[in-house]
Motif scaffolding. Structure first.
Motif, PDB file in Angstrom:
ATOM      1  N   SER A 148      54.566   4.802  49.459  1.00  0.00           N
ATOM      2  CA  SER A 148      55.787   3.986  49.467  1.00  0.00           C
ATOM      3  C   SER A 148      55.864   3.014  48.302  1.00  0.00           C
ATOM      4  O   SER A 148      56.852   2.309  48.153  1.00  0.00           O
ATOM      5  N   SER A 149      54.814   2.986  47.482  1.00  0.00           N
ATOM      6  CA  SER A 149      54.807   2.062  46.351  1.00  0.00           C
ATOM      7  C   SER A 149      53.849   2.552  45.276  1.00  0.00           C
ATOM      8  O   SER A 149      53.024   3.442  45.517  1.00  0.00           O
ATOM      9  N   CYS A 150      53.949   1.935  44.110  1.00  0.00           N
ATOM     10  CA  CYS A 150      53.011   2.221  43.025  1.00  0.00           C
ATOM     11  C   CYS A 150      51.633   1.747  43.457  1.00  0.00           C
ATOM     12  O   CYS A 150      51.475   0.596  43.874  1.00  0.00           O
ATOM     13  N   ARG A 151      50.663   2.605  43.358  1.00  0.00           N
ATOM     14  CA  ARG A 151      49.328   2.235  43.840  1.00  0.00           C
ATOM     15  C   ARG A 151      48.612   1.227  42.943  1.00  0.00           C
ATOM     16  O   ARG A 151      47.613   0.656  43.346  1.00  0.00           O
ATOM     17  N   LEU A 152      49.148   0.962  41.755  1.00  0.00           N
ATOM     18  CA  LEU A 152      48.530  -0.036  40.896  1.00  0.00           C
ATOM     19  C   LEU A 152      49.289  -1.361  40.888  1.00  0.00           C
ATOM     20  O   LEU A 152      48.699  -2.418  41.016  1.00  0.00           O
ATOM     21  N   THR A 153      50.617  -1.293  40.793  1.00  0.00           N
ATOM     22  CA  THR A 153      51.402  -2.524  40.701  1.00  0.00           C
ATOM     23  C   THR A 153      51.933  -3.002  42.046  1.00  0.00           C
ATOM     24  O   THR A 153      52.306  -4.155  42.186  1.00  0.00           O
TER      25      THR A 153
ATOM     26  N   GLY B  97      51.247  14.520  44.192  1.00  0.00           N
ATOM     27  CA  GLY B  97      52.085  13.511  43.567  1.00  0.00           C
ATOM     28  C   GLY B  97      51.633  12.091  43.798  1.00  0.00           C
ATOM     29  O   GLY B  97      50.886  11.792  44.729  1.00  0.00           O
ATOM     30  N   LEU B  98      52.082  11.237  42.902  1.00  0.00           N
ATOM     31  CA  LEU B  98      51.849   9.799  42.986  1.00  0.00           C
ATOM     32  C   LEU B  98      53.162   9.101  42.676  1.00  0.00           C
ATOM     33  O   LEU B  98      53.919   9.563  41.815  1.00  0.00           O
ATOM     34  N   LEU B  99      53.443   8.016  43.341  1.00  0.00           N
ATOM     35  CA  LEU B  99      54.570   7.165  42.951  1.00  0.00           C
ATOM     36  C   LEU B  99      54.004   6.084  42.044  1.00  0.00           C
ATOM     37  O   LEU B  99      53.093   5.352  42.445  1.00  0.00           O
ATOM     38  N   LEU B 100      54.514   6.015  40.830  1.00  0.00           N
ATOM     39  CA  LEU B 100      53.998   5.053  39.866  1.00  0.00           C
ATOM     40  C   LEU B 100      55.144   4.329  39.176  1.00  0.00           C
ATOM     41  O   LEU B 100      56.212   4.905  38.967  1.00  0.00           O
ATOM     42  N   SER B 101      54.903   3.086  38.810  1.00  0.00           N
ATOM     43  CA  SER B 101      55.880   2.378  37.987  1.00  0.00           C
ATOM     44  C   SER B 101      55.815   3.012  36.588  1.00  0.00           C
ATOM     45  O   SER B 101      54.808   3.626  36.222  1.00  0.00           O
ATOM     46  N   PRO B 102      56.889   2.919  35.801  1.00  0.00           N
ATOM     47  CA  PRO B 102      56.943   3.625  34.511  1.00  0.00           C
ATOM     48  C   PRO B 102      55.775   3.321  33.574  1.00  0.00           C
ATOM     49  O   PRO B 102      55.254   4.242  32.933  1.00  0.00           O
ATOM     50  N   ASN B 103      55.347   2.074  33.482  1.00  0.00           N
ATOM     51  CA  ASN B 103      54.239   1.760  32.581  1.00  0.00           C
ATOM     52  C   ASN B 103      52.929   2.392  33.053  1.00  0.00           C
ATOM     53  O   ASN B 103      52.137   2.894  32.258  1.00  0.00           O
ATOM     54  N   VAL B 104      52.707   2.409  34.357  1.00  0.00           N
ATOM     55  CA  VAL B 104      51.504   3.025  34.913  1.00  0.00           C
ATOM     56  C   VAL B 104      51.576   4.542  34.752  1.00  0.00           C
ATOM     57  O   VAL B 104      50.576   5.190  34.422  1.00  0.00           O
ATOM     58  N   ASP B 105      52.760   5.123  34.944  1.00  0.00           N
ATOM     59  CA  ASP B 105      52.945   6.563  34.764  1.00  0.00           C
ATOM     60  C   ASP B 105      52.593   6.983  33.338  1.00  0.00           C
ATOM     61  O   ASP B 105      51.936   8.002  33.132  1.00  0.00           O
ATOM     62  N   LEU B 106      52.996   6.189  32.354  1.00  0.00           N
ATOM     63  CA  LEU B 106      52.690   6.496  30.959  1.00  0.00           C
ATOM     64  C   LEU B 106      51.179   6.485  30.720  1.00  0.00           C
ATOM     65  O   LEU B 106      50.630   7.399  30.091  1.00  0.00           O
ATOM     66  N   LEU B 107      50.498   5.478  31.236  1.00  0.00           N
ATOM     67  CA  LEU B 107      49.038   5.417  31.096  1.00  0.00           C
ATOM     68  C   LEU B 107      48.365   6.600  31.778  1.00  0.00           C
ATOM     69  O   LEU B 107      47.425   7.198  31.241  1.00  0.00           O
ATOM     70  N   PHE B 108      48.857   6.965  32.965  1.00  0.00           N
ATOM     71  CA  PHE B 108      48.304   8.095  33.717  1.00  0.00           C
ATOM     72  C   PHE B 108      48.536   9.413  32.974  1.00  0.00           C
ATOM     73  O   PHE B 108      47.609  10.207  32.802  1.00  0.00           O
ATOM     74  N   ASP B 109      49.762   9.633  32.503  1.00  0.00           N
ATOM     75  CA  ASP B 109      50.085  10.874  31.786  1.00  0.00           C
ATOM     76  C   ASP B 109      49.280  11.033  30.503  1.00  0.00           C
ATOM     77  O   ASP B 109      48.971  12.150  30.093  1.00  0.00           O
ATOM     78  N   ARG B 110      48.947   9.932  29.860  1.00  0.00           N
ATOM     79  CA  ARG B 110      48.169   9.991  28.613  1.00  0.00           C
ATOM     80  C   ARG B 110      46.659  10.033  28.859  1.00  0.00           C
ATOM     81  O   ARG B 110      45.871  10.047  27.930  1.00  0.00           O
TER      82      ARG B 110
END
Length: 74
Positions: A5-10, A41-54
């Motif tokens: 239900s939320s970004c697991r980092l933020t 799948g993971l629900l991530l905020s955009p900045n966290v998604d970028l770090l994860f994808d890279r």
């Protein structure tokens, strides 16, 4: 969103600020069922998604964050 239900980092939980990111990339999945599996799948905020994808961060099974050695610890 049935699995998280939320970004697991933020902790952000507003859907408009979340991206559905895939643990195993779509191009590597063998079929549509694997691509759409909520466990992939993971629900991530955009900045966290970028770090994860890279590959700069990852997550352990318990949800703790793994930081790549390529990231400056400071």
């Amino acid at each position: 969103m049935r699995f998280e239900s939320s970004c697991r980092l933020t902790g952000i939980s507003s859907p408009q600020f979340l991206i559905a990111s895939h643990i195993k990339p779509w191009r590597s999945c063998v079929n549509g069922n694997e691509r759409l599996d909520g466990n992939n799948g993971l629900l991530l905020s955009p900045n966290v998604d970028l770090l994860f994808d890279r590959g700069l961060i990852g997550f352990m099974e318990d949800g703790s964050v793994i930081v790549s050695s390529h990231v400056d610890s400071s």
